[in-house]
Motif scaffolding. Structure first.
Motif, PDB file in Angstrom:
ATOM      1  N   GLY A 218      32.381  59.473  -7.228  1.00 32.39           N
ATOM      2  CA  GLY A 218      33.513  58.888  -6.524  1.00 32.39           C
ATOM      3  C   GLY A 218      33.310  58.971  -5.025  1.00 32.39           C
ATOM      4  O   GLY A 218      32.459  59.730  -4.537  1.00 32.39           O
ATOM      5  N   ALA A 219      34.124  58.208  -4.291  1.00 29.52           N
ATOM      6  CA  ALA A 219      34.027  58.199  -2.832  1.00 29.52           C
ATOM      7  C   ALA A 219      35.398  57.927  -2.239  1.00 29.52           C
ATOM      8  O   ALA A 219      36.243  57.262  -2.862  1.00 29.52           O
ATOM      9  CB  ALA A 219      33.032  57.147  -2.365  1.00 29.52           C
ATOM     10  N   GLU A 220      35.616  58.447  -1.025  1.00 31.16           N
ATOM     11  CA  GLU A 220      36.877  58.232  -0.321  1.00 31.16           C
ATOM     12  C   GLU A 220      36.600  58.056   1.166  1.00 31.16           C
ATOM     13  O   GLU A 220      35.718  58.717   1.728  1.00 31.16           O
ATOM     14  CB  GLU A 220      37.827  59.417  -0.508  1.00 31.16           C
ATOM     15  CG  GLU A 220      38.340  59.617  -1.914  1.00 31.16           C
ATOM     16  CD  GLU A 220      39.324  60.776  -1.979  1.00 31.16           C
ATOM     17  OE1 GLU A 220      40.544  60.503  -1.948  1.00 31.16           O
ATOM     18  OE2 GLU A 220      38.888  61.923  -2.050  1.00 31.16           O
ATOM     19  N   LEU A 221      37.400  57.194   1.797  1.00 29.77           N
ATOM     20  CA  LEU A 221      37.366  57.000   3.241  1.00 29.77           C
ATOM     21  C   LEU A 221      38.805  56.924   3.743  1.00 29.77           C
ATOM     22  O   LEU A 221      39.679  56.400   3.048  1.00 29.77           O
ATOM     23  CB  LEU A 221      36.637  55.708   3.612  1.00 29.77           C
ATOM     24  CG  LEU A 221      35.155  55.605   3.279  1.00 29.77           C
ATOM     25  CD1 LEU A 221      34.662  54.182   3.532  1.00 29.77           C
ATOM     26  CD2 LEU A 221      34.343  56.604   4.090  1.00 29.77           C
ATOM     27  N   ALA A 222      39.043  57.416   4.941  1.00 32.00           N
ATOM     28  CA  ALA A 222      40.383  57.323   5.525  1.00 32.00           C
ATOM     29  C   ALA A 222      40.303  57.435   7.035  1.00 32.00           C
ATOM     30  O   ALA A 222      39.382  58.057   7.587  1.00 32.00           O
ATOM     31  CB  ALA A 222      41.308  58.409   4.968  1.00 32.00           C
ATOM     32  N   VAL A 223      41.291  56.836   7.688  1.00 29.44           N
ATOM     33  CA  VAL A 223      41.446  56.966   9.136  1.00 29.44           C
ATOM     34  C   VAL A 223      42.925  57.188   9.420  1.00 29.44           C
ATOM     35  O   VAL A 223      43.787  56.549   8.813  1.00 29.44           O
ATOM     36  CB  VAL A 223      40.913  55.726   9.882  1.00 29.44           C
ATOM     37  CG1 VAL A 223      41.612  54.451   9.414  1.00 29.44           C
ATOM     38  CG2 VAL A 223      41.046  55.893  11.386  1.00 29.44           C
ATOM     39  N   ASP A 224      43.207  58.119  10.308  1.00 26.06           N
ATOM     40  CA  ASP A 224      44.576  58.431  10.717  1.00 26.06           C
ATOM     41  C   ASP A 224      44.660  58.186  12.227  1.00 26.06           C
ATOM     42  O   ASP A 224      44.136  58.975  13.021  1.00 26.06           O
ATOM     43  CB  ASP A 224      44.913  59.873  10.367  1.00 26.06           C
ATOM     44  CG  ASP A 224      46.401  60.174  10.498  1.00 26.06           C
ATOM     45  OD1 ASP A 224      47.163  59.252  10.840  1.00 26.06           O
ATOM     46  OD2 ASP A 224      46.794  61.329  10.262  1.00 26.06           O
ATOM     47  N   VAL A 225      45.303  57.114  12.620  1.00 27.50           N
ATOM     48  CA  VAL A 225      45.341  56.690  14.015  1.00 27.50           C
ATOM     49  C   VAL A 225      46.594  57.245  14.681  1.00 27.50           C
ATOM     50  O   VAL A 225      47.707  57.124  14.149  1.00 27.50           O
ATOM     51  CB  VAL A 225      45.337  55.155  14.124  1.00 27.50           C
ATOM     52  CG1 VAL A 225      45.374  54.714  15.581  1.00 27.50           C
ATOM     53  CG2 VAL A 225      44.113  54.580  13.425  1.00 27.50           C
ATOM     54  N   HIS A 226      46.432  57.868  15.854  1.00 27.27           N
ATOM     55  CA  HIS A 226      47.555  58.389  16.629  1.00 27.27           C
ATOM     56  C   HIS A 226      48.038  57.284  17.568  1.00 27.27           C
ATOM     57  O   HIS A 226      47.488  57.097  18.657  1.00 27.27           O
ATOM     58  CB  HIS A 226      47.114  59.624  17.424  1.00 27.27           C
ATOM     59  CG  HIS A 226      46.336  60.615  16.604  1.00 27.27           C
ATOM     60  ND1 HIS A 226      46.769  61.070  15.382  1.00 27.27           N
ATOM     61  CD2 HIS A 226      45.146  61.225  16.833  1.00 27.27           C
ATOM     62  CE1 HIS A 226      45.888  61.938  14.892  1.00 27.27           C
ATOM     63  NE2 HIS A 226      44.883  62.033  15.757  1.00 27.27           N
ATOM     64  N   LEU A 227      49.064  56.559  17.130  1.00 24.84           N
ATOM     65  CA  LEU A 227      49.557  55.444  17.935  1.00 24.84           C
ATOM     66  C   LEU A 227      50.207  55.938  19.217  1.00 24.84           C
ATOM     67  O   LEU A 227      50.104  55.301  20.262  1.00 24.84           O
ATOM     68  CB  LEU A 227      50.537  54.614  17.112  1.00 24.84           C
ATOM     69  CG  LEU A 227      49.938  53.976  15.841  1.00 24.84           C
ATOM     70  CD1 LEU A 227      51.017  53.252  15.059  1.00 24.84           C
ATOM     71  CD2 LEU A 227      48.802  53.024  16.194  1.00 24.84           C
ATOM     72  N   ASN A 228      50.913  57.048  19.144  1.00 26.27           N
ATOM     73  CA  ASN A 228      51.402  57.761  20.316  1.00 26.27           C
ATOM     74  C   ASN A 228      51.665  59.195  19.883  1.00 26.27           C
ATOM     75  O   ASN A 228      51.334  59.582  18.759  1.00 26.27           O
ATOM     76  CB  ASN A 228      52.641  57.084  20.938  1.00 26.27           C
ATOM     77  CG  ASN A 228      53.789  56.943  19.952  1.00 26.27           C
ATOM     78  OD1 ASN A 228      54.138  57.903  19.256  1.00 26.27           O
ATOM     79  ND2 ASN A 228      54.379  55.752  19.894  1.00 26.27           N
ATOM     80  N   LYS A 229      52.278  60.008  20.740  1.00 25.63           N
ATOM     81  CA  LYS A 229      52.431  61.429  20.423  1.00 25.63           C
ATOM     82  C   LYS A 229      53.378  61.682  19.253  1.00 25.63           C
ATOM     83  O   LYS A 229      53.356  62.762  18.657  1.00 25.63           O
ATOM     84  CB  LYS A 229      52.915  62.199  21.650  1.00 25.63           C
ATOM     85  CG  LYS A 229      54.323  61.836  22.099  1.00 25.63           C
ATOM     86  CD  LYS A 229      54.755  62.700  23.272  1.00 25.63           C
ATOM     87  CE  LYS A 229      56.200  62.403  23.691  1.00 25.63           C
ATOM     88  NZ  LYS A 229      56.635  63.284  24.795  1.00 25.63           N
ATOM     89  N   ASN A 230      54.208  60.680  18.906  1.00 24.54           N
ATOM     90  CA  ASN A 230      55.180  60.848  17.832  1.00 24.54           C
ATOM     91  C   ASN A 230      54.869  60.043  16.579  1.00 24.54           C
ATOM     92  O   ASN A 230      55.470  60.287  15.533  1.00 24.54           O
ATOM     93  CB  ASN A 230      56.585  60.445  18.311  1.00 24.54           C
ATOM     94  CG  ASN A 230      57.063  61.279  19.480  1.00 24.54           C
ATOM     95  OD1 ASN A 230      56.813  62.474  19.551  1.00 24.54           O
ATOM     96  ND2 ASN A 230      57.737  60.637  20.426  1.00 24.54           N
ATOM     97  N   LEU A 231      53.978  59.087  16.664  1.00 24.11           N
ATOM     98  CA  LEU A 231      53.758  58.127  15.579  1.00 24.11           C
ATOM     99  C   LEU A 231      52.294  58.077  15.178  1.00 24.11           C
ATOM    100  O   LEU A 231      51.409  57.948  16.036  1.00 24.11           O
ATOM    101  CB  LEU A 231      54.220  56.738  16.027  1.00 24.11           C
ATOM    102  CG  LEU A 231      54.043  55.590  15.027  1.00 24.11           C
ATOM    103  CD1 LEU A 231      54.904  55.821  13.784  1.00 24.11           C
ATOM    104  CD2 LEU A 231      54.406  54.251  15.693  1.00 24.11           C
ATOM    105  N   SER A 232      52.028  58.176  13.863  1.00 22.95           N
ATOM    106  CA  SER A 232      50.668  58.055  13.353  1.00 22.95           C
ATOM    107  C   SER A 232      50.642  57.093  12.168  1.00 22.95           C
ATOM    108  O   SER A 232      51.627  56.951  11.443  1.00 22.95           O
ATOM    109  CB  SER A 232      50.111  59.419  12.938  1.00 22.95           C
ATOM    110  OG  SER A 232      50.875  59.978  11.882  1.00 22.95           O
ATOM    111  N   TRP A 233      49.501  56.460  11.985  1.00 24.75           N
ATOM    112  CA  TRP A 233      49.330  55.452  10.931  1.00 24.75           C
ATOM    113  C   TRP A 233      48.019  55.741  10.213  1.00 24.75           C
ATOM    114  O   TRP A 233      46.954  55.733  10.809  1.00 24.75           O
ATOM    115  CB  TRP A 233      49.319  54.053  11.556  1.00 24.75           C
ATOM    116  CG  TRP A 233      49.081  52.945  10.563  1.00 24.75           C
ATOM    117  CD1 TRP A 233      49.356  52.954   9.239  1.00 24.75           C
ATOM    118  CD2 TRP A 233      48.524  51.660  10.861  1.00 24.75           C
ATOM    119  NE1 TRP A 233      49.022  51.757   8.659  1.00 24.75           N
ATOM    120  CE2 TRP A 233      48.507  50.936   9.637  1.00 24.75           C
ATOM    121  CE3 TRP A 233      48.056  51.054  12.026  1.00 24.75           C
ATOM    122  CZ2 TRP A 233      48.015  49.638   9.555  1.00 24.75           C
ATOM    123  CZ3 TRP A 233      47.570  49.757  11.931  1.00 24.75           C
ATOM    124  CH2 TRP A 233      47.559  49.056  10.727  1.00 24.75           C
ATOM    125  N   ALA A 234      48.124  56.017   8.908  1.00 22.62           N
ATOM    126  CA  ALA A 234      46.954  56.389   8.113  1.00 22.62           C
ATOM    127  C   ALA A 234      46.689  55.333   7.041  1.00 22.62           C
ATOM    128  O   ALA A 234      47.617  54.791   6.441  1.00 22.62           O
ATOM    129  CB  ALA A 234      47.164  57.746   7.456  1.00 22.62           C
TER     130      ALA A 234
END
Length: 386
Positions: A218-234
């Motif tokens: 199996g394999a997994e990839l992910a990115v968690d982007v810090h849009l600003n100091k309060n908001l993140s998008w994974a």
């Protein structure tokens, strides 16, 4: 020493340790173990969570959960972490997490199932962390999908009902919850965190059947982007090459997850939203219940999607022994697009209160509409954290 006596001693020691401080406990913190620049630190933390589920009525869909009305252990856990710093840049790390079933350990009749385990290991890994190049871990580790995406909406007590690990009959082998023999890489920066993992071959038997599930890889990839100091998008992607086997047949399958979630917290408002698409991971309930004669390939020949949301307002109190109160609304929906007619939707309201000295209380009222006609429910949880 008998097992009940041992467990009672373990519980007593836990309370003694936790009364020393209500945060992470440092057990060892020593410098110059081997060289002049090294350091060894061993810490522990955990929580005891007793929970009661009270359905509006009991029928075939929830008859086997009657023992939960009077209280049971709900994800009580203990952590242990070791960090050996060879120098300021290079660290050898190890992590261990288990679930502890205190009613079962103390033989508290009526508050556990006889099939429950006393202790269940959730994670156990070793790793190497470099401040410039990132971290590598190996062992039994939570899935990147859950850690990075699913955890952003796992903010209420009866949550993850729209995530595949709740429904998968082999969540600790297909890696929707966790997986043995996982090699994982993490790189964290100011702008975004990057994750990748490879899952080696593993297998298990599907509960209540003669079917063996085998993960070939199996394999997994992910990115968690810090849009600003309060908001993140994974966003994450997961893949398994797997097979199902019984005495008569073998079925090869490809399993896949695409999922994404947003999380926002500014000290007052806590908001999250997540969605995922799951291929060949959540079971065909009709086929699963007819394990004696179903077609093997129909068990996981499914596609489904899930949606979850949470919105809470944080009120900091810091008076009368109360740290904060957080009322919230929450909901989810899981629906099959092929392979089964099952669907479920939950909507609810809740409140979380945290007090001094590590104590807390949660209440949730959940309104459910699903194929099984599951009744609505009240949830009560007492917690103690250190």
């Amino acid at each position: 020493m008998s097992k009940p006596c041992f467990y009672k001693l373990l519980l007593s020691c836990t309370f003694i340790l936790s009364n020393l401080t209500f945060a992470e406990i440092t057990l060892i913190d020593e410098q110059q173990i081997v060289s002049e620049s090294d350091r060894l630190k061993l810490t522990t933390s955990g929580s005891i969570r007793l929970q009661a589920l009270n359905f509006d009525h009991y029928d075939q869909s929830n008859e086997n959960q009657k023992y939960r009305r009077d209280g049971y252990s709900s994800n009580s856990r203990m952590y242990a972490n070791a960090d050996y710093a060879w120098n300021e840049r290079l660290h050898l790390i190890a992590g261990y997490q288990n679930y502890i079933n205190l009613p079962k350990m103390l033989d508290w009749d009526g508050h556990y199932r006889s099939s429950d385990e006393n202790i269940t290991t959730e994670q156990a890994y070793i790793g190497l962390r470099d401040s410039a190049y990132g971290t590598v871990k190996f062992g039994k580790i939570y899935s990147i999908y859950y850690d990075i995406v699913g955890a952003k909406t796992d903010l209420w007590n009866y949550s993850t009902l729209a995530q595949p690990q709740t429904w998968s009959p082999v969540a600790y082998t297909d890696g929707t919850q966790a997986a043995h023999k996982t090699l994982r890489y993490e790189l964290k920066t100011d702008k975004a965190n990057l994750y990748a993992s490879y899952l080696f071959k593993d297998s298990t038997t599907v509960a209540d059947t003669d079917v063996q599930y085998q993960r070939k890889n199996g394999a997994e990839l992910a990115v968690d982007v810090h849009l600003n100091k309060n908001l993140s998008w994974a966003t994450s992607w997961k893949y398994n090459d797997a097979s199902l086997n019984n005495q008569q047949d073998k079925h090869d399958l490809k399993q896949e997850i695409w999922a994404s979630s947003l999380f926002y917290f500014d000290g007052k408002w806590m908001l999250s939203f997540g969605a995922g698409w799951y291929k060949n991971l959540v079971p065909n309930f009709d086929a699963y219940s007819e394990s004696s004669d179903f077609q093997l390939q129909s068990l996981l020949n499914t596609e489904a999607y899930g949606v979850e949301f949470y919105a809470g307002q944080h009120f900091k109190i810091e008076e009368y022994g109360i740290k904060f109160i957080q009322p919230y609304i929450m909901g989810n929906q899981l629906e099959y697009t092929s392979g089964s007619e099952f669907k479920r939707r939950d909507l609810g309201v809740g409140i979380a209160a945290r007090f001094n000295h590590g104590f807390g209380f949660d209440y949730e009222r959940l309104y459910t509409h699903d194929t099984f006609q599951t009744p609505d429910m009240h949830l009560f949880r007492l917690r103690y954290e250190w």
